[in-house]
Write an enzyme that holds these catalytic residues in place. Structure first.
Site, PDB file in Angstrom:
ATOM      1  N   SER A   3     -23.183   2.238 -15.772  1.00  0.00           N
ATOM      2  CA  SER A   3     -22.711   3.562 -15.341  1.00  0.00           C
ATOM      3  C   SER A   3     -23.848   4.577 -15.315  1.00  0.00           C
ATOM      4  O   SER A   3     -24.677   4.618 -16.229  1.00  0.00           O
ATOM      5  CB  SER A   3     -21.644   4.084 -16.309  1.00  0.00           C
ATOM      6  N   ASP A  10      -8.129  11.032 -19.035  1.00  0.00           N
ATOM      7  CA  ASP A  10      -7.865  10.756 -17.623  1.00  0.00           C
ATOM      8  C   ASP A  10      -7.776  12.122 -16.961  1.00  0.00           C
ATOM      9  O   ASP A  10      -6.907  12.929 -17.317  1.00  0.00           O
ATOM     10  CB  ASP A  10      -6.534   9.995 -17.497  1.00  0.00           C
ATOM     11  N   ALA A  37     -11.657   5.944  -5.513  1.00  0.00           N
ATOM     12  CA  ALA A  37     -10.961   5.799  -4.227  1.00  0.00           C
ATOM     13  C   ALA A  37     -10.393   4.393  -4.170  1.00  0.00           C
ATOM     14  O   ALA A  37     -11.051   3.435  -4.589  1.00  0.00           O
ATOM     15  CB  ALA A  37     -11.901   6.030  -3.060  1.00  0.00           C
ATOM     16  N   TYR A  61     -18.178   4.565   3.522  1.00  0.00           N
ATOM     17  CA  TYR A  61     -18.016   5.547   2.434  1.00  0.00           C
ATOM     18  C   TYR A  61     -16.765   6.400   2.671  1.00  0.00           C
ATOM     19  O   TYR A  61     -16.189   6.968   1.729  1.00  0.00           O
ATOM     20  CB  TYR A  61     -19.282   6.408   2.303  1.00  0.00           C
ATOM     21  N   LYS A 115     -16.695  13.884  -1.648  1.00  0.00           N
ATOM     22  CA  LYS A 115     -18.008  14.408  -2.061  1.00  0.00           C
ATOM     23  C   LYS A 115     -18.341  15.709  -1.326  1.00  0.00           C
ATOM     24  O   LYS A 115     -18.987  16.595  -1.906  1.00  0.00           O
ATOM     25  CB  LYS A 115     -19.107  13.375  -1.830  1.00  0.00           C
ATOM     26  N   ILE A 149     -26.825   2.938  -6.305  1.00  0.00           N
ATOM     27  CA  ILE A 149     -27.136   2.166  -7.507  1.00  0.00           C
ATOM     28  C   ILE A 149     -25.986   1.194  -7.722  1.00  0.00           C
ATOM     29  O   ILE A 149     -24.821   1.571  -7.559  1.00  0.00           O
ATOM     30  CB  ILE A 149     -27.236   3.106  -8.743  1.00  0.00           C
ATOM     31  N   ALA A 187     -18.224   1.265  -9.785  1.00  0.00           N
ATOM     32  CA  ALA A 187     -17.653   2.097  -8.723  1.00  0.00           C
ATOM     33  C   ALA A 187     -18.279   1.764  -7.372  1.00  0.00           C
ATOM     34  O   ALA A 187     -17.573   1.624  -6.367  1.00  0.00           O
ATOM     35  CB  ALA A 187     -17.841   3.573  -9.052  1.00  0.00           C
TER      36      ALA A 187
HETATM   37  O1  0WD Z   1     -24.497   4.296  -6.041  1.00  0.00           O
HETATM   38  C1  0WD Z   1     -23.857   4.854  -6.911  1.00  0.00           C
HETATM   39  N1  0WD Z   1     -23.374   4.183  -7.927  1.00  0.00           N
HETATM   40  C2  0WD Z   1     -23.651   6.337  -6.825  1.00  0.00           C
HETATM   41  C3  0WD Z   1     -22.686   6.939  -7.584  1.00  0.00           C
HETATM   42  C4  0WD Z   1     -24.503   7.113  -5.885  1.00  0.00           C
HETATM   43  C5  0WD Z   1     -24.245   8.512  -5.914  1.00  0.00           C
HETATM   44  C6  0WD Z   1     -23.262   9.072  -6.670  1.00  0.00           C
HETATM   45  N2  0WD Z   1     -22.489   8.284  -7.490  1.00  0.00           N
HETATM   46  C7  0WD Z   1     -21.450   8.931  -8.281  1.00  0.00           C
HETATM   47  C8  0WD Z   1     -20.059   8.363  -8.176  1.00  0.00           C
HETATM   48  O2  0WD Z   1     -19.406   8.741  -6.991  1.00  0.00           O
HETATM   49  C9  0WD Z   1     -19.423   8.990  -9.406  1.00  0.00           C
HETATM   50  O3  0WD Z   1     -19.085  10.345  -9.129  1.00  0.00           O
HETATM   51  O4  0WD Z   1     -21.757   8.845  -9.638  1.00  0.00           O
HETATM   52  C10 0WD Z   1     -20.573   8.956 -10.411  1.00  0.00           C
HETATM   53  C11 0WD Z   1     -20.511   7.819 -11.411  1.00  0.00           C
HETATM   54  O5  0WD Z   1     -20.353   6.615 -10.720  1.00  0.00           O
HETATM   55  P1  0WD Z   1     -20.920   5.185 -11.184  1.00  0.00           P
HETATM   56  O6  0WD Z   1     -21.762   5.333 -12.391  1.00  0.00           O
HETATM   57  O7  0WD Z   1     -21.473   4.549  -9.972  1.00  0.00           O
HETATM   58  O8  0WD Z   1     -19.577   4.380 -11.507  1.00  0.00           O
HETATM   59  P2  0WD Z   1     -18.842   3.788 -12.788  1.00  0.00           P
HETATM   60  O9  0WD Z   1     -19.777   3.222 -13.777  1.00  0.00           O
HETATM   61  O10 0WD Z   1     -17.782   2.870 -12.256  1.00  0.00           O
HETATM   62  O11 0WD Z   1     -18.151   5.078 -13.413  1.00  0.00           O
HETATM   63  C12 0WD Z   1     -17.170   5.795 -12.762  1.00  0.00           C
HETATM   64  C13 0WD Z   1     -16.061   6.005 -13.754  1.00  0.00           C
HETATM   65  C14 0WD Z   1     -14.940   5.008 -13.834  1.00  0.00           C
HETATM   66  O12 0WD Z   1     -15.215   3.776 -13.982  1.00  0.00           O
HETATM   67  P3  0WD Z   1     -14.228   2.693 -13.263  1.00  0.00           P
HETATM   68  O13 0WD Z   1     -15.204   1.846 -12.542  1.00  0.00           O
HETATM   69  O14 0WD Z   1     -13.538   2.084 -14.386  1.00  0.00           O
HETATM   70  O15 0WD Z   1     -13.312   3.410 -12.280  1.00  0.00           O
HETATM   71  O16 0WD Z   1     -15.242   7.088 -13.442  1.00  0.00           O
HETATM   72  C15 0WD Z   1     -14.205   7.067 -14.397  1.00  0.00           C
HETATM   73  C16 0WD Z   1     -14.108   5.668 -14.916  1.00  0.00           C
HETATM   74  O17 0WD Z   1     -14.582   5.570 -16.210  1.00  0.00           O
HETATM   75  N3  0WD Z   1     -12.917   7.428 -13.852  1.00  0.00           N
HETATM   76  C17 0WD Z   1     -12.146   8.340 -14.439  1.00  0.00           C
HETATM   77  N4  0WD Z   1     -12.336   9.091 -15.547  1.00  0.00           N
HETATM   78  C18 0WD Z   1     -11.347   9.914 -15.917  1.00  0.00           C
HETATM   79  N5  0WD Z   1     -10.192  10.022 -15.239  1.00  0.00           N
HETATM   80  C19 0WD Z   1     -10.962   8.386 -13.689  1.00  0.00           C
HETATM   81  C20 0WD Z   1      -9.959   9.278 -14.122  1.00  0.00           C
HETATM   82  N6  0WD Z   1      -8.788   9.397 -13.496  1.00  0.00           N
HETATM   83  N7  0WD Z   1     -11.059   7.498 -12.667  1.00  0.00           N
HETATM   84  C21 0WD Z   1     -12.259   6.920 -12.773  1.00  0.00           C
END
Ligand code: 0WD
Length: 257
Positions: A19, A67, A98, A158, A165, A194, A198
């Site tokens: 993450s 949440d 999404a 996307y 976004k 990265i 997600a």
């Molecule tokens: O390439 C990438 N990974 C990029 C990510 C490039 C540019 C931006 N981002 C953004 C994402 O859009 C997001 O806003 O960075 C942010 C973090 O994303 P991440 O680190 O890529 O993803 P991840 O490690 O999956 O963390 C996102 C987390 C969720 O994980 P999962 O995969 O279980 O959905 O967002 C959290 C959750 O822990 N999440 C929530 N937290 C609270 N309430 C909820 C919710 N309803 N839904 C998801």
């Protein structure tokens, strides 16, 4: 000198060791900040377990289930911040969601439920968290969110997240305008692609990463730690004049035609 000693930072969005929020939490901790962690609760408590196993090394002041679609949990989160720390300095908003149907196929086919859910979690949540953070940022503060180029330009697949976004980036500006009078700065980091949980839901993410490696001035993707370093900078007094901005941490990809 980048020094966050004595600053209290609430970090959302840690799901696992890939993450981006984990990279940010590590770098805030290294700069001396106190860390409080939220996790997305699930029935079996698996997320909490995983997040605790990972983040314990940072000695967080607390872990709270949050949440962002649940107003009670949001209020309880900030009640914990008030109880443990009395004030908040740094808020990291690092989450998005999404459904698969919003991240592939025809844009016109996106169902209403998928659309509203994604914007609620990915976009409105920044404003919702900022609303509760505001009265606790009594000595000013820094709110940081994570965004992606797909909110400015069309990036294959996307789709729905691009709309989320775009709204998020505009929220950064409106929030910055409102909160500046309280010395609260609000900025976004637009990270390059990265591999995370997600991003694996976005169709063709690996192709996107390879494209960045080919085209971007630095010819590589960025790491979670590099994003974390930028977040630590934005959270610090070194960035005291910066608000309402989207900072690209993308190996320079954004400038290329
Ligand atoms: O390439 C990438 N990974 C990029 C990510 C490039 C540019 C931006 N981002 C953004 C994402 O859009 C997001 O806003 O960075 C942010 C973090 O994303 P991440 O680190 O890529 O993803 P991840 O490690 O999956 O963390 C996102 C987390 C969720 O994980 P999962 O995969 O279980 O959905 O967002 C959290 C959750 O822990 N999440 C929530 N937290 C609270 N309430 C909820 C919710 N309803 N839904 C998801």
């Amino acid at each position: 000198m980048l020094d966050l000693t004595g600053k209290n930072a609430l970090v959302t969005g840690i799901a696992n060791n890939r993450s981006i929020a984990w990279g940010i939490a590590q770098q805030l901790h290294q700069a001396g900040a106190n860390i409080g962690v939220t996790y997305l609760p699930d029935e079996k408590g698996r997320f909490e377990k995983k997040v605790r196993e990972l983040a314990d090394e940072l000695n967080p002041a607390f872990y709270v289930p949050c949440d962002v679609q649940n107003d009670q949990q949001v209020e309880d989160t900030f009640a914990t911040v008030a109880e443990k720390w009395g004030k908040l300095d740094i808020l990291i908003h690092c989450l998005a969601f999404a459904d698969k149907e919003g991240l592939t196929g025809d844009f016109t086919a996106i169902p209403r439920e998928a659309f509203t859910k994604s914007l609620d979690i990915s976009t409105f949540s920044l404003t919702r968290l900022a609303r509760s953070a505001k009265p606790l940022m009594t000595e000013g503060g820094s709110i940081i969110t994570l965004t992606y180029l797909g909110g400015v330009k069309v990036i294959p697949n996307y789709n729905l997240m691009g709309v989320a976004k775009a709204g998020l980036e505009m929220s950064v500006r409106y929030l910055a305008a409102e909160l500046g009078g309280q010395k609260i700065r609000v900025n976004g980091i637009s990270a390059g692609p990265i591999r995370t949980l997600a991003s694996s839901a976005v169709g063709g993410i690996l192709d996107m990463i390879h494209h960045v490696e080919e085209i971007a001035p630095l010819h590589r993707t960025v790491t979670q730690i590099e994003v974390g370093n930028t977040a630590a900078f934005l959270a610090s007094d070194l960035a005291s004049g910066i608000t309402g901005q989207i900072i690209y941490v993308d190996s320079g990809y954004e400038i290329m035609g």
